[in-house]
Design a protein around this motif. Structure first.
Motif, PDB file in Angstrom:
ATOM      1  N   ALA A  87      35.704  -7.394 -19.787  1.00 23.07           N
ATOM      2  CA  ALA A  87      35.415  -6.212 -20.594  1.00 23.07           C
ATOM      3  C   ALA A  87      33.906  -6.140 -20.800  1.00 23.07           C
ATOM      4  CB  ALA A  87      36.142  -6.300 -21.932  1.00 23.07           C
ATOM      5  N   ILE A  88      33.339  -4.957 -20.614  1.00 21.48           N
ATOM      6  CA  ILE A  88      31.897  -4.795 -20.716  1.00 21.48           C
ATOM      7  C   ILE A  88      31.563  -4.064 -22.016  1.00 21.48           C
ATOM      8  CG2 ILE A  88      29.835  -3.799 -19.676  1.00 21.48           C
ATOM      9  CD1 ILE A  88      32.635  -4.491 -17.387  1.00 21.48           C
ATOM     10  N   PRO A  89      30.996  -4.810 -22.973  1.00 22.05           N
ATOM     11  CA  PRO A  89      30.620  -4.202 -24.258  1.00 22.05           C
ATOM     12  C   PRO A  89      29.266  -3.502 -24.161  1.00 22.05           C
ATOM     13  CG  PRO A  89      30.123  -6.535 -24.300  1.00 22.05           C
ATOM     14  CD  PRO A  89      30.757  -6.249 -22.965  1.00 22.05           C
TER      15      PRO A  89
ATOM     16  N   LEU B 200      27.841  -3.240 -29.959  1.00 17.68           N
ATOM     17  CA  LEU B 200      28.810  -4.306 -30.223  1.00 17.68           C
ATOM     18  C   LEU B 200      28.185  -5.699 -30.161  1.00 17.68           C
ATOM     19  CD1 LEU B 200      31.756  -2.908 -28.037  1.00 17.68           C
ATOM     20  CD2 LEU B 200      31.459  -2.681 -30.516  1.00 17.68           C
ATOM     21  N   LEU B 201      26.885  -5.780 -29.943  1.00 13.40           N
ATOM     22  CA  LEU B 201      26.237  -7.070 -29.676  1.00 13.40           C
ATOM     23  C   LEU B 201      26.500  -8.123 -30.747  1.00 13.40           C
ATOM     24  CD1 LEU B 201      24.530  -8.838 -27.852  1.00 13.40           C
ATOM     25  CD2 LEU B 201      22.491  -7.937 -29.006  1.00 13.40           C
ATOM     26  N   ASP B 202      26.397  -7.801 -32.015  1.00 15.01           N
ATOM     27  CA  ASP B 202      26.608  -8.814 -33.050  1.00 15.01           C
ATOM     28  C   ASP B 202      28.048  -9.335 -33.039  1.00 15.01           C
ATOM     29  OD1 ASP B 202      23.966  -8.614 -33.759  1.00 15.01           O
ATOM     30  OD2 ASP B 202      24.329  -7.373 -35.521  1.00 15.01           O
ATOM     31  N   ARG B 203      29.005  -8.462 -32.773  1.00 12.37           N
ATOM     32  CA  ARG B 203      30.398  -8.901 -32.672  1.00 12.37           C
ATOM     33  C   ARG B 203      30.604  -9.770 -31.436  1.00 12.37           C
ATOM     34  NH1 ARG B 203      33.965  -3.649 -34.426  1.00 12.37           N
ATOM     35  NH2 ARG B 203      34.003  -3.377 -32.200  1.00 12.37           N
ATOM     36  N   VAL B 204      29.961  -9.407 -30.331  1.00 14.91           N
ATOM     37  CA  VAL B 204      30.057 -10.166 -29.088  1.00 14.91           C
ATOM     38  C   VAL B 204      29.478 -11.575 -29.285  1.00 14.91           C
ATOM     39  CG1 VAL B 204      29.154 -10.296 -26.721  1.00 14.91           C
ATOM     40  CG2 VAL B 204      30.069  -8.128 -27.608  1.00 14.91           C
TER      41      VAL B 204
ATOM     42  N   GLU C 108      27.798   5.477 -26.878  1.00 16.37           N
ATOM     43  CA  GLU C 108      26.887   4.420 -26.454  1.00 16.37           C
ATOM     44  C   GLU C 108      27.335   3.899 -25.093  1.00 16.37           C
ATOM     45  OE1 GLU C 108      23.935   2.776 -25.929  1.00 16.37           O
ATOM     46  OE2 GLU C 108      23.838   2.831 -28.129  1.00 16.37           O
ATOM     47  N   GLN C 109      26.458   3.929 -24.123  1.00 18.17           N
ATOM     48  CA  GLN C 109      26.773   3.476 -22.772  1.00 18.17           C
ATOM     49  C   GLN C 109      25.907   2.288 -22.337  1.00 18.17           C
ATOM     50  OE1 GLN C 109      29.044   5.194 -20.369  1.00 18.17           O
ATOM     51  NE2 GLN C 109      29.831   6.071 -22.256  1.00 18.17           N
ATOM     52  N   ARG C 110      24.872   1.970 -23.110  1.00 15.82           N
ATOM     53  CA  ARG C 110      23.943   0.910 -22.702  1.00 15.82           C
ATOM     54  C   ARG C 110      24.552  -0.477 -22.898  1.00 15.82           C
ATOM     55  NH1 ARG C 110      19.262   1.572 -26.501  1.00 15.82           N
ATOM     56  NH2 ARG C 110      21.002   2.071 -27.854  1.00 15.82           N
ATOM     57  N   THR C 111      24.399  -1.319 -21.890  1.00 12.28           N
ATOM     58  CA  THR C 111      24.890  -2.687 -21.978  1.00 12.28           C
ATOM     59  C   THR C 111      23.747  -3.629 -22.338  1.00 12.28           C
ATOM     60  OG1 THR C 111      24.597  -3.036 -19.600  1.00 12.28           O
ATOM     61  CG2 THR C 111      26.771  -2.280 -20.358  1.00 12.28           C
ATOM     62  N   CYS C 112      24.104  -4.866 -22.678  1.00 13.07           N
ATOM     63  CA  CYS C 112      23.128  -5.896 -23.034  1.00 13.07           C
ATOM     64  C   CYS C 112      23.092  -6.947 -21.937  1.00 13.07           C
ATOM     65  CB  CYS C 112      23.524  -6.592 -24.331  1.00 13.07           C
ATOM     66  SG  CYS C 112      23.603  -5.512 -25.726  1.00 13.07           S
ATOM     67  N   HIS C 113      21.957  -7.562 -21.797  1.00 17.50           N
ATOM     68  CA  HIS C 113      21.767  -8.609 -20.802  1.00 17.50           C
ATOM     69  C   HIS C 113      21.161  -9.818 -21.496  1.00 17.50           C
ATOM     70  CE1 HIS C 113      22.499  -5.603 -17.647  1.00 17.50           C
ATOM     71  NE2 HIS C 113      21.974  -4.797 -18.549  1.00 17.50           N
ATOM     72  N   ALA C 114      21.833 -10.954 -21.388  1.00 13.90           N
ATOM     73  CA  ALA C 114      21.340 -12.184 -22.009  1.00 13.90           C
ATOM     74  C   ALA C 114      20.223 -12.764 -21.162  1.00 13.90           C
ATOM     75  CB  ALA C 114      22.466 -13.195 -22.146  1.00 13.90           C
TER      76      ALA C 114
ATOM     77  N   ILE D 287      29.413 -10.047 -20.918  1.00 20.17           N
ATOM     78  CA  ILE D 287      30.782  -9.569 -20.798  1.00 20.17           C
ATOM     79  C   ILE D 287      31.695 -10.339 -21.748  1.00 20.17           C
ATOM     80  CG2 ILE D 287      30.546  -8.743 -18.427  1.00 20.17           C
ATOM     81  CD1 ILE D 287      31.865 -11.272 -17.441  1.00 20.17           C
ATOM     82  N   LEU D 288      32.815  -9.737 -22.033  1.00 19.88           N
ATOM     83  CA  LEU D 288      33.875 -10.400 -22.782  1.00 19.88           C
ATOM     84  C   LEU D 288      35.020 -10.626 -21.809  1.00 19.88           C
ATOM     85  CD1 LEU D 288      33.812  -8.280 -26.058  1.00 19.88           C
ATOM     86  CD2 LEU D 288      32.969 -10.620 -25.751  1.00 19.88           C
TER      87      LEU D 288
END
Length: 180
Positions: A69-71, A75-79, A147-153, A19-20
């Motif tokens: 905010a949920i990217p 947007l992963l590289d910007r996040v 794009e609706q998929r989120t990323c998980h660290a 998240i941001l």
């Protein structure tokens, strides 16, 4: 089963969405990347982990508000970029091309490019564990975003991307809050 080093145990549980978090200190807005968050309760109580080592912490503790905010995966590289520099000397909105959108109940902005935003107020700060408890005030979701998929660290520099959604609402109906 093989034993895993205890120093890596958090990688088994950390996989909530990246998240941001936005803050506003009265003069400027800032963004920070967070991977440690959790849902506490229905309808909208959350916890995040951060502390004085992060530039946003001063504004968060002073103003007691933020936006989560949920990217999405695009947007992963910007996040990651947001998470690798400090708002003390960087305008992260400008540097990473994020657009501020006014929030309805708080001063911290929403991020237009994110698929979802949650306006929050701080209700508790547990200093010993660096946990900040938040109450959601308003939530927004952009269904028009392609794009609706989120990323998980995972916590080790790798990420998991959402995949197929499996619907078991009917089976879980007795455990879900009304309106879901």
């Amino acid at each position: 089963m093989d034993q895993l080093a205890l120093t890596r145990a958090f990688t088994l549980l950390e996989s909530g969405p990246v998240i941001l978090l936005t803050t506003q200190d009265g003069e400027k807005s800032n963004i920070m990347t967070l991977t440690w968050s959790m849902v506490l309760d229905f309808p909208a109580s959350f916890a995040i982990s951060t502390g004085e080592w992060n530039y946003s912490y001063a504004a968060l503790s002073k103003n007691r508000e933020c936006t989560l905010a949920i990217p999405t995966v695009d947007l992963l590289d910007r996040v990651i970029g947001v998470g690798t520099c400090s708002g003390a000397d960087t305008n992260k909105f400008e540097k990473f091309g994020f657009s501020k959108k006014p929030a309805k109940y708080i001063q911290a902005p929403l991020i237009k490019e994110c698929v979802a935003n949650i306006e929050c107020k701080v209700v508790d700060m547990i200093e010993r564990y660096h946990i900040i408890v938040l109450e959601g005030l308003a939530a927004y979701y952009d269904h028009s975003r392609l794009e609706q998929r989120t990323c998980h660290a995972v916590g080790d520099g790798t990420f998991i991307v959402d995949g197929e959604r499996i619907d078991r609402r009917e089976m879980m109906k007795s455990k879900l809050p009304d309106g879901l």
